[in-house]
Design a protein around this motif. Sequence first.
Motif, PDB file in Angstrom:
ATOM      1  N   ASP A  22       0.820  -1.213   0.000  1.00  0.00           N
ATOM      2  CA  ASP A  22       0.000   0.000   0.000  1.00  0.00           C
ATOM      3  C   ASP A  22       0.856   1.266   0.000  1.00  0.00           C
ATOM      4  OD1 ASP A  22      -2.160  -1.633  -0.053  1.00  0.00           O
ATOM      5  OD2 ASP A  22      -2.997  -1.025   1.887  1.00  0.00           O
ATOM      6  N   ALA A  23       1.966   1.240   0.743  1.00  0.00           N
ATOM      7  CA  ALA A  23       2.811   2.439   0.821  1.00  0.00           C
ATOM      8  C   ALA A  23       3.431   2.776  -0.543  1.00  0.00           C
ATOM      9  CB  ALA A  23       3.915   2.226   1.861  1.00  0.00           C
ATOM     10  N   ASP A  24       3.698   1.740  -1.337  1.00  0.00           N
ATOM     11  CA  ASP A  24       4.294   1.985  -2.665  1.00  0.00           C
ATOM     12  C   ASP A  24       3.329   2.675  -3.620  1.00  0.00           C
ATOM     13  OD1 ASP A  24       6.765   0.722  -2.049  1.00  0.00           O
ATOM     14  OD2 ASP A  24       5.809  -1.235  -2.318  1.00  0.00           O
ATOM     15  N   VAL A  25       2.047   2.356  -3.491  1.00  0.00           N
ATOM     16  CA  VAL A  25       1.091   2.930  -4.443  1.00  0.00           C
ATOM     17  C   VAL A  25       0.458   4.220  -3.922  1.00  0.00           C
ATOM     18  CG1 VAL A  25       0.598   0.696  -5.513  1.00  0.00           C
ATOM     19  CG2 VAL A  25      -0.859   1.517  -3.641  1.00  0.00           C
ATOM     20  N   ALA A  26       0.578   4.497  -2.622  1.00  0.00           N
ATOM     21  CA  ALA A  26      -0.069   5.683  -2.045  1.00  0.00           C
ATOM     22  C   ALA A  26       0.301   6.970  -2.790  1.00  0.00           C
ATOM     23  CB  ALA A  26       0.272   5.789  -0.560  1.00  0.00           C
ATOM     24  N   PRO A  27       1.579   7.186  -3.123  1.00  0.00           N
ATOM     25  CA  PRO A  27       1.904   8.442  -3.825  1.00  0.00           C
ATOM     26  C   PRO A  27       1.338   8.525  -5.236  1.00  0.00           C
ATOM     27  CG  PRO A  27       3.880   7.336  -2.979  1.00  0.00           C
ATOM     28  CD  PRO A  27       2.768   6.376  -2.866  1.00  0.00           C
ATOM     29  N   LEU A  28       0.836   7.409  -5.744  1.00  0.00           N
ATOM     30  CA  LEU A  28       0.350   7.393  -7.127  1.00  0.00           C
ATOM     31  C   LEU A  28      -1.133   7.732  -7.222  1.00  0.00           C
ATOM     32  CD1 LEU A  28       2.140   4.082  -8.175  1.00  0.00           C
ATOM     33  CD2 LEU A  28       2.951   6.438  -8.437  1.00  0.00           C
ATOM     34  N   VAL A  29      -1.779   7.873  -6.063  1.00  0.00           N
ATOM     35  CA  VAL A  29      -3.214   8.148  -6.052  1.00  0.00           C
ATOM     36  C   VAL A  29      -3.451   9.647  -6.203  1.00  0.00           C
ATOM     37  CG1 VAL A  29      -5.334   8.037  -4.673  1.00  0.00           C
ATOM     38  CG2 VAL A  29      -3.721   6.118  -4.657  1.00  0.00           C
ATOM     39  N   GLY A  30      -4.114  10.038  -7.264  1.00  0.00           N
ATOM     40  CA  GLY A  30      -4.470  11.433  -7.490  1.00  0.00           C
ATOM     41  C   GLY A  30      -5.971  11.589  -7.555  1.00  0.00           C
ATOM     42  N   PRO A  31      -6.428  12.803  -7.874  1.00  0.00           N
ATOM     43  CA  PRO A  31      -7.876  13.058  -7.886  1.00  0.00           C
ATOM     44  C   PRO A  31      -8.625  12.194  -8.902  1.00  0.00           C
ATOM     45  CG  PRO A  31      -6.620  15.095  -8.185  1.00  0.00           C
ATOM     46  CD  PRO A  31      -5.637  13.988  -8.214  1.00  0.00           C
ATOM     47  N   SER A  32      -7.957  11.787  -9.974  1.00  0.00           N
ATOM     48  CA  SER A  32      -8.682  11.024 -11.001  1.00  0.00           C
ATOM     49  C   SER A  32      -8.408   9.527 -10.912  1.00  0.00           C
ATOM     50  CB  SER A  32      -8.300  11.538 -12.387  1.00  0.00           C
ATOM     51  OG  SER A  32      -6.918  11.327 -12.591  1.00  0.00           O
ATOM     52  N   THR A  33      -7.757   9.103  -9.838  1.00  0.00           N
ATOM     53  CA  THR A  33      -7.451   7.678  -9.685  1.00  0.00           C
ATOM     54  C   THR A  33      -8.655   6.921  -9.123  1.00  0.00           C
ATOM     55  OG1 THR A  33      -5.165   8.266  -9.194  1.00  0.00           O
ATOM     56  CG2 THR A  33      -5.863   6.038  -8.605  1.00  0.00           C
ATOM     57  N   THR A  34      -8.989   5.813  -9.738  1.00  0.00           N
ATOM     58  CA  THR A  34      -9.981   4.915  -9.155  1.00  0.00           C
ATOM     59  C   THR A  34      -9.248   3.985  -8.200  1.00  0.00           C
ATOM     60  OG1 THR A  34     -11.325   4.965 -11.150  1.00  0.00           O
ATOM     61  CG2 THR A  34     -11.691   3.138  -9.636  1.00  0.00           C
ATOM     62  N   VAL A  35      -9.601   4.074  -6.936  1.00  0.00           N
ATOM     63  CA  VAL A  35      -8.941   3.233  -5.944  1.00  0.00           C
ATOM     64  C   VAL A  35      -9.861   2.075  -5.589  1.00  0.00           C
ATOM     65  CG1 VAL A  35      -7.941   3.119  -3.640  1.00  0.00           C
ATOM     66  CG2 VAL A  35      -7.645   5.178  -5.035  1.00  0.00           C
ATOM     67  N   VAL A  36      -9.345   0.876  -5.742  1.00  0.00           N
ATOM     68  CA  VAL A  36     -10.105  -0.321  -5.409  1.00  0.00           C
ATOM     69  C   VAL A  36      -9.525  -0.912  -4.133  1.00  0.00           C
ATOM     70  CG1 VAL A  36     -10.694  -2.662  -6.138  1.00  0.00           C
ATOM     71  CG2 VAL A  36     -10.627  -0.806  -7.833  1.00  0.00           C
ATOM     72  N   ASP A  37     -10.328  -0.952  -3.082  1.00  0.00           N
ATOM     73  CA  ASP A  37      -9.916  -1.634  -1.855  1.00  0.00           C
ATOM     74  C   ASP A  37     -10.334  -3.094  -2.002  1.00  0.00           C
ATOM     75  OD1 ASP A  37      -9.605  -2.726   0.669  1.00  0.00           O
ATOM     76  OD2 ASP A  37     -10.210  -0.881   1.692  1.00  0.00           O
ATOM     77  N   ALA A  38      -9.350  -3.972  -2.122  1.00  0.00           N
ATOM     78  CA  ALA A  38      -9.677  -5.384  -2.351  1.00  0.00           C
ATOM     79  C   ALA A  38     -10.186  -6.066  -1.086  1.00  0.00           C
ATOM     80  CB  ALA A  38      -8.473  -6.125  -2.901  1.00  0.00           C
ATOM     81  N   LEU A  39     -10.167  -5.369   0.033  1.00  0.00           N
ATOM     82  CA  LEU A  39     -10.686  -5.905   1.295  1.00  0.00           C
ATOM     83  C   LEU A  39     -10.031  -7.238   1.650  1.00  0.00           C
ATOM     84  CD1 LEU A  39     -14.434  -5.023   0.628  1.00  0.00           C
ATOM     85  CD2 LEU A  39     -12.864  -3.799   2.151  1.00  0.00           C
ATOM     86  N   GLY A  40      -8.736  -7.316   1.345  1.00  0.00           N
ATOM     87  CA  GLY A  40      -7.980  -8.513   1.696  1.00  0.00           C
ATOM     88  C   GLY A  40      -8.202  -9.691   0.779  1.00  0.00           C
ATOM     89  N   ARG A  41      -8.923  -9.463  -0.311  1.00  0.00           N
ATOM     90  CA  ARG A  41      -9.251 -10.589  -1.197  1.00  0.00           C
ATOM     91  C   ARG A  41      -8.065 -10.970  -2.093  1.00  0.00           C
ATOM     92  NH1 ARG A  41     -14.354  -7.784  -1.848  1.00  0.00           N
ATOM     93  NH2 ARG A  41     -15.976  -8.960  -0.765  1.00  0.00           N
ATOM     94  N   ARG A  42      -8.193 -12.175  -2.653  1.00  0.00           N
ATOM     95  CA  ARG A  42      -7.207 -12.680  -3.606  1.00  0.00           C
ATOM     96  C   ARG A  42      -7.378 -11.978  -4.956  1.00  0.00           C
ATOM     97  NH1 ARG A  42      -2.524 -14.804  -3.136  1.00  0.00           N
ATOM     98  NH2 ARG A  42      -3.294 -16.367  -1.643  1.00  0.00           N
ATOM     99  N   VAL A  43      -6.266 -11.515  -5.504  1.00  0.00           N
ATOM    100  CA  VAL A  43      -6.250 -10.924  -6.844  1.00  0.00           C
ATOM    101  C   VAL A  43      -5.326 -11.774  -7.708  1.00  0.00           C
ATOM    102  CG1 VAL A  43      -5.560  -8.897  -8.196  1.00  0.00           C
ATOM    103  CG2 VAL A  43      -6.736  -8.599  -5.993  1.00  0.00           C
ATOM    104  N   VAL A  44      -5.788 -12.096  -8.912  1.00  0.00           N
ATOM    105  CA  VAL A  44      -4.977 -12.919  -9.827  1.00  0.00           C
ATOM    106  C   VAL A  44      -4.895 -12.214 -11.179  1.00  0.00           C
ATOM    107  CG1 VAL A  44      -5.569 -15.118  -8.716  1.00  0.00           C
ATOM    108  CG2 VAL A  44      -6.982 -14.266 -10.604  1.00  0.00           C
TER     109      VAL A  44
END
Length: 641
Positions: A60-82
């Motif tokens: 999360d810390a690596d991507v935090a600086p990449l979030v801007g006003p037009s970024t869609t942020v998806v909270d995966a809620l701890g789920r598996r992503v493939v």
Amino acid sequence: MPAMPVGGLVPRAVEDATGHTVGNADVVVRNARIHTGDARRPQAGALAIRNGAITTVGDDADVAPLVGPSTTVVDALGRRVVPGLNDSHLHVIRGGLNYVLELRWDGVTSLRQGLAMLREQAARTPKGQWVRVVGGWSAEQFAERRLPTPAELNEAAPDTPVFVLHLYQSAILNRAALRAAGYGAGTPNPPGGTIVRGRTGEPNGMLLAAPGALVLYSTLAKAPALAPEERKTSTRHFLRELNRFGLTSAIDAAGGFQNFPENYATVTELAREGLLPLRIAYHLFPQTAGQELDDLGRWIEAVRPGDGDAWLRLNGAGENLTWAAADFENFAEPRPELGPYEGEFEKAVRMLMEHGWGFRLHATYDETIRRDLAVFEKLAAEGLFPAGNRWLFDHAETVSRESLDRIAVLGGALSVQNRLSFQGEVFARRYGTGAAADAPPLRAMLDRGLTVAAGTDATRVSSYNPWVALHWLVSGRTVGGLALRPPQNRVDRATALAMYTTAGAALTGEQDVKGVLGPGFYGDLAVLSDDFFAVPEAEIPFIESLLTVVGGRIVHAAAEYEGMDEELPPVTPDWSPVARFGGYQASTTGPGVPGVPGASGARQAELLGEVVAESELHRRWRTARGHATGPQPSFDPCFVL
Ligand SMILES: [Zn+2]
């Protein structure tokens, strides 16, 4: 686009010390358990996508600086992503052209339910149209373990033509369909097929592939087709249905009645308009016996493999090169004995190799594969094979170790499908459990270092649900619950997933951009409803994607993410079975699948188990979509809970 709540991440868009804009990601997925498929970094917690490609994989810390006003942020809620799944053998173009016309029995657990759906659909189908159930199911998945009878179809639909295709083995028609097709006592049997007749000589509604499927397809071809504009809507809905299961790519296998360029027009238009929600690599398949070399010659002049873009591209010829070389996989019938075909076949392969065309080749039985290999080896001795081209065998259920060695020497690959999920019982009855244990010899293929990509062969012989195929790879079981492959011929979950991601990418030469969640790769991923790596094996077929991203576009969103996906026009025509029932029915487990009631015992207990399983499945299905739970109407009027 709406953003998910951003826990502790403050949107910003500023330049860093080197002048680069930060906060410019299009999509950020955080709080995730990411299986990257990348050996250098197998697990991660977050990733960012910009301009369709992954820029950052980390926490999360690596991507935090990449979030801007037009970024869609998806909270995966701890789920598996493939990584997004890639079906390496799907008749996706043909499936899309017909999808909204079909009543899908994929995943239906009882014939009762199937017939109830059929009855309801017949009542809402306008005069002149048919109700068609065109594959993707097997009698073994039903509690009753049998096909419907023509009498049951007549009872469910007295006036509406009904056509029910069972694998590539048979079709059942009601009286109205026999009338609409013009079948009577005087109708001759087509080559390779049987119109079953009663004692008066009148057709009784059963059509048998014996062993050729022409009788099945030519009958289906008598039903009305969609208009061009409707085909686009149909295709878009089918591709979004595939997105629902986390599929982001498919390699089309072409097929009979799929003409180039006419039948490719719909996906080409959608690609031009930027509306494809799934990447498609396609093949060209000569349609007319005796004219194959002419067709291939014309195509070689007009187009080249690799033509297209990241969404739609030509990948070569096949899965048939010449009709005479194709062995038909009706496991209910004896293996077809092919006549001499090598002459034309060799000319076709020689022409392809000389012009930089790779190919895929349908071959079910080792007897066919050995004959094909002899042709390839002859050309290889002349330095003409594979001549830098990618090539692969499709299916290969009974391929021998010796043939696998020869395939490896010739630089070939394999594409396997879970056709035996649906035909495993008849295969085992005909060839024995020993042969079924080895069909196909997955481990022997992988042990030789061959690229082995997985898929379904949907939509007619198998269901398109990739989780049914992944379950088959891992468990060796049919949809009827029969264990065919022993542990030594199964694969672990990570290997199965690689066969559904990186291996498919390799078949289209896209291994450096597709199939892995790593910097520079396509932003194609799925947030799963359940963790593929942790759920009990019997639960794998239930998995769906809750959020599917293709090239940074959200093309499917359910549960917490509902409403975040791209808009889709409503299903047309309004009487479409898909508008009422959707596609795959969320009821994959059934009698015979471990842990699910109904496998044995008294009929009463079976029925009770069925109702319980169905209501639980329905509840899960609705919960997954964020619908209200609680008592729901059942498709089966006998079992309203
Ligand atoms: Zn095939």
